[in-house]
Design a protein around this motif. Structure first.
Motif, PDB file in Angstrom:
ATOM      1  N   SER A  85     -16.034 -16.505   0.558  1.00 10.16           N
ATOM      2  CA  SER A  85     -15.453 -17.335   1.610  1.00 10.16           C
ATOM      3  C   SER A  85     -14.164 -16.703   2.128  1.00 10.16           C
ATOM      4  O   SER A  85     -13.513 -15.937   1.409  1.00 10.16           O
ATOM      5  CB  SER A  85     -15.139 -18.732   1.053  1.00 10.16           C
ATOM      6  N   PRO A  86     -13.803 -17.028   3.344  1.00 12.70           N
ATOM      7  CA  PRO A  86     -12.533 -16.527   3.866  1.00 12.70           C
ATOM      8  C   PRO A  86     -11.349 -16.925   2.984  1.00 12.70           C
ATOM      9  O   PRO A  86     -10.410 -16.155   2.819  1.00 12.70           O
ATOM     10  CB  PRO A  86     -12.436 -17.159   5.254  1.00 12.70           C
ATOM     11  N   ALA A  87     -11.405 -18.111   2.376  1.00  8.08           N
ATOM     12  CA  ALA A  87     -10.316 -18.562   1.499  1.00  8.08           C
ATOM     13  C   ALA A  87     -10.213 -17.682   0.253  1.00  8.08           C
ATOM     14  O   ALA A  87      -9.115 -17.327  -0.184  1.00  8.08           O
ATOM     15  CB  ALA A  87     -10.526 -20.019   1.104  1.00  8.08           C
ATOM     16  N   GLU A  88     -11.378 -17.311  -0.330  1.00  3.35           N
ATOM     17  CA  GLU A  88     -11.370 -16.414  -1.497  1.00  3.35           C
ATOM     18  C   GLU A  88     -10.765 -15.057  -1.134  1.00  3.35           C
ATOM     19  O   GLU A  88      -9.958 -14.511  -1.871  1.00  3.35           O
ATOM     20  CB  GLU A  88     -12.795 -16.191  -2.019  1.00  3.35           C
ATOM     21  N   VAL A  89     -11.177 -14.532   0.013  1.00  9.88           N
ATOM     22  CA  VAL A  89     -10.695 -13.225   0.446  1.00  9.88           C
ATOM     23  C   VAL A  89      -9.198 -13.293   0.754  1.00  9.88           C
ATOM     24  O   VAL A  89      -8.446 -12.390   0.397  1.00  9.88           O
ATOM     25  CB  VAL A  89     -11.512 -12.708   1.646  1.00  9.88           C
ATOM     26  N   ALA A  90      -8.761 -14.376   1.380  1.00  6.27           N
ATOM     27  CA  ALA A  90      -7.335 -14.534   1.667  1.00  6.27           C
ATOM     28  C   ALA A  90      -6.530 -14.551   0.377  1.00  6.27           C
ATOM     29  O   ALA A  90      -5.472 -13.915   0.285  1.00  6.27           O
ATOM     30  CB  ALA A  90      -7.097 -15.805   2.466  1.00  6.27           C
ATOM     31  N   GLY A  91      -7.031 -15.233  -0.643  1.00  2.00           N
ATOM     32  CA  GLY A  91      -6.346 -15.266  -1.935  1.00  2.00           C
ATOM     33  C   GLY A  91      -6.287 -13.895  -2.579  1.00  2.00           C
ATOM     34  O   GLY A  91      -5.256 -13.475  -3.121  1.00  2.00           O
ATOM     35  N   GLU A  92      -7.382 -13.182  -2.498  1.00  2.00           N
ATOM     36  CA  GLU A  92      -7.448 -11.837  -3.064  1.00  2.00           C
ATOM     37  C   GLU A  92      -6.493 -10.890  -2.337  1.00  2.00           C
ATOM     38  O   GLU A  92      -5.769 -10.114  -2.958  1.00  2.00           O
ATOM     39  CB  GLU A  92      -8.881 -11.313  -2.978  1.00  2.00           C
ATOM     40  N   LEU A  93      -6.478 -10.964  -1.009  1.00  2.00           N
ATOM     41  CA  LEU A  93      -5.584 -10.103  -0.231  1.00  2.00           C
ATOM     42  C   LEU A  93      -4.119 -10.451  -0.481  1.00  2.00           C
ATOM     43  O   LEU A  93      -3.264  -9.561  -0.533  1.00  2.00           O
ATOM     44  CB  LEU A  93      -5.926 -10.175   1.257  1.00  2.00           C
ATOM     45  N   THR A  94      -3.828 -11.724  -0.685  1.00  2.00           N
ATOM     46  CA  THR A  94      -2.463 -12.133  -1.017  1.00  2.00           C
ATOM     47  C   THR A  94      -2.062 -11.554  -2.364  1.00  2.00           C
ATOM     48  O   THR A  94      -0.949 -11.041  -2.527  1.00  2.00           O
ATOM     49  CB  THR A  94      -2.339 -13.670  -1.029  1.00  2.00           C
ATOM     50  N   ALA A  95      -2.963 -11.605  -3.332  1.00  2.00           N
ATOM     51  CA  ALA A  95      -2.677 -11.030  -4.653  1.00  2.00           C
ATOM     52  C   ALA A  95      -2.476  -9.520  -4.554  1.00  2.00           C
ATOM     53  O   ALA A  95      -1.578  -8.958  -5.198  1.00  2.00           O
ATOM     54  CB  ALA A  95      -3.818 -11.364  -5.626  1.00  2.00           C
ATOM     55  N   LEU A  96      -3.291  -8.864  -3.735  1.00  2.00           N
ATOM     56  CA  LEU A  96      -3.132  -7.423  -3.533  1.00  2.00           C
ATOM     57  C   LEU A  96      -1.795  -7.102  -2.874  1.00  2.00           C
ATOM     58  O   LEU A  96      -1.124  -6.139  -3.261  1.00  2.00           O
ATOM     59  CB  LEU A  96      -4.271  -6.876  -2.665  1.00  2.00           C
ATOM     60  N   ALA A  97      -1.407  -7.890  -1.891  1.00  2.00           N
ATOM     61  CA  ALA A  97      -0.124  -7.661  -1.219  1.00  2.00           C
ATOM     62  C   ALA A  97       1.023  -7.824  -2.202  1.00  2.00           C
ATOM     63  O   ALA A  97       1.990  -7.062  -2.170  1.00  2.00           O
ATOM     64  CB  ALA A  97       0.028  -8.622  -0.044  1.00  2.00           C
ATOM     65  N   THR A  98       0.921  -8.784  -3.104  1.00  2.00           N
ATOM     66  CA  THR A  98       1.945  -8.985  -4.122  1.00  2.00           C
ATOM     67  C   THR A  98       2.036  -7.761  -5.023  1.00  2.00           C
ATOM     68  O   THR A  98       3.129  -7.271  -5.317  1.00  2.00           O
ATOM     69  CB  THR A  98       1.632 -10.238  -4.959  1.00  2.00           C
TER      70      THR A  98
END
Length: 124
Positions: A85-98
């Protein structure tokens, strides 16, 4: 928020088709690190060692960016294929950015041993 180390979103291996290129880059980085070890063992001037260390760090950063690009494409492909889902991907990308924006040297294990220790976390 997903934990990056738990699972890849799409189940694909890290690098996919580009594994050979990643391994070549890692092999070069490994050679740079071994060269650093030899330089220190040979008593080379610190300035020369620092130049080579900066080159190795740059190579590691470039590898990290390459992996980040690969993983981002994988995540976007998963959204397009409706396997994430877009929400899962957004969470993953946020974690990667961190992870990508962490300042080096702020982890407790990154402190150099100089005979004195200053840990401001325990300060009143």
């Amino acid at each position: 928020m997903p934990v990056l180390a738990e699972r890849p979103t799409t189940g694909e291996s890290c690098g996919g088709e580009e594994v050979g290129l990643l391994r070549q880059r890692l092999h070069r980085i490994s050679g740079q690190v071994l060269g650093l070890e030899r330089m220190i063992a040979d008593g080379r001037p610190c300035a020369e060692v620092l130049v080579q260390l900066a080159a190795a760090q740059g190579a590691l950063r470039a590898l990290g960016l390459q992996l980040l690009a690969l993983h981002t494409r994988t995540l976007l492909d998963a959204v397009a294929a409706a396997t994430a889902s877009p929400a899962e991907v957004a969470g993953e990308l946020t974690a990667l950015a961190t992870l990508a924006t962490r300042t080096p040297g702020h982890a407790p294990s990154a402190r150099m041993s100089t005979g004195t220790t200053t840990d401001h976390r325990d300060a009143p």
